[in-house]
Write a protein that holds these residues in place. Sequence first.
Motif, PDB file in Angstrom:
ATOM      1  N   ARG A 186       0.865  -1.186   0.000  1.00  0.00           N
ATOM      2  CA  ARG A 186       0.000   0.000   0.000  1.00  0.00           C
ATOM      3  C   ARG A 186       0.892   1.223   0.000  1.00  0.00           C
ATOM      4  NH1 ARG A 186      -0.080   2.609   4.923  1.00  0.00           N
ATOM      5  NH2 ARG A 186       0.740   1.418   6.702  1.00  0.00           N
ATOM      6  N   ALA A 187       0.294   2.367  -0.257  1.00  0.00           N
ATOM      7  CA  ALA A 187       1.048   3.618  -0.159  1.00  0.00           C
ATOM      8  C   ALA A 187       0.967   4.124   1.276  1.00  0.00           C
ATOM      9  CB  ALA A 187       0.470   4.647  -1.111  1.00  0.00           C
ATOM     10  N   PHE A 188       2.060   4.638   1.789  1.00  0.00           N
ATOM     11  CA  PHE A 188       2.044   5.267   3.110  1.00  0.00           C
ATOM     12  C   PHE A 188       1.259   6.573   3.028  1.00  0.00           C
ATOM     13  CE2 PHE A 188       6.083   2.792   3.670  1.00  0.00           C
ATOM     14  CZ  PHE A 188       5.664   2.027   4.744  1.00  0.00           C
ATOM     15  N   SER A 189       0.529   6.864   4.086  1.00  0.00           N
ATOM     16  CA  SER A 189      -0.328   8.060   4.095  1.00  0.00           C
ATOM     17  C   SER A 189       0.423   9.317   4.529  1.00  0.00           C
ATOM     18  CB  SER A 189      -1.538   7.847   5.008  1.00  0.00           C
ATOM     19  OG  SER A 189      -1.124   7.588   6.345  1.00  0.00           O
ATOM     20  N   GLY A 190       1.615   9.149   5.089  1.00  0.00           N
ATOM     21  CA  GLY A 190       2.382  10.299   5.549  1.00  0.00           C
ATOM     22  C   GLY A 190       3.631   9.853   6.279  1.00  0.00           C
ATOM     23  N   VAL A 191       4.386  10.824   6.764  1.00  0.00           N
ATOM     24  CA  VAL A 191       5.644  10.519   7.456  1.00  0.00           C
ATOM     25  C   VAL A 191       5.387   9.752   8.750  1.00  0.00           C
ATOM     26  CG1 VAL A 191       7.743  11.504   8.430  1.00  0.00           C
ATOM     27  CG2 VAL A 191       6.660  12.598   6.475  1.00  0.00           C
TER      28      VAL A 191
END
Length: 206
Positions: A186-191
């Motif tokens: 999945r893509a990370f949503s933020g740092v």
Amino acid sequence: MPVAWRWALAGLIAVVALAAALWPRGRDAETPVEATAADTAVSGQQRAAAGLAACPQPAAGSTGAGPLAGLAVNCLADGGSLDLSAALAGKPALLNLWAYWCAPCAKELPYLQQFAQRAGNAITVLTVHSDPEEAKAISRLVGLDVTLPGVLDAAARVRTAVGAPAVLPISVLVRADGSVAKVVVRAFSGVDDITETVAQELGVAA
């Protein structure tokens, strides 16, 4: 027909054929030409202008281990070949598999850059372009202002080695001993999402 006339006629036909072959054609008459390696090659000047960080280098005597052992990739910063597992040995790593055409990847890459700056030397963060279009990969990174070290994996062998599905982006969390702790599909949503996932799976605080 006399022999002389037949030779003259043959010569005339040859001249006409040659002229037709060399006559300039308009754009509409051109046929597509398949790109060659020279068309898609990345120059040293282009690599330097991108300002990408140098790829990690294997320590003396390091051979690497785990599913990535013996897998060679090319460094985007200088075009040189790199033994991926050996280069990562001894330190936890986050490998981000992406491609220039992947929209979620473009959104995620700046988060990875920020995470790498936050984590410092505690972990290696490496982008892995899983597509043969190296020039487009470098151009995309420049446009995103991402200077993380990166490699070209034209045949997506890293994805195959870790048993990941054929989707992007994917992040592979690798332990210092070369074993894979987690494949994040999945893509990370933020740092903060990256920080929490890395802390949980690799025990690295950032």
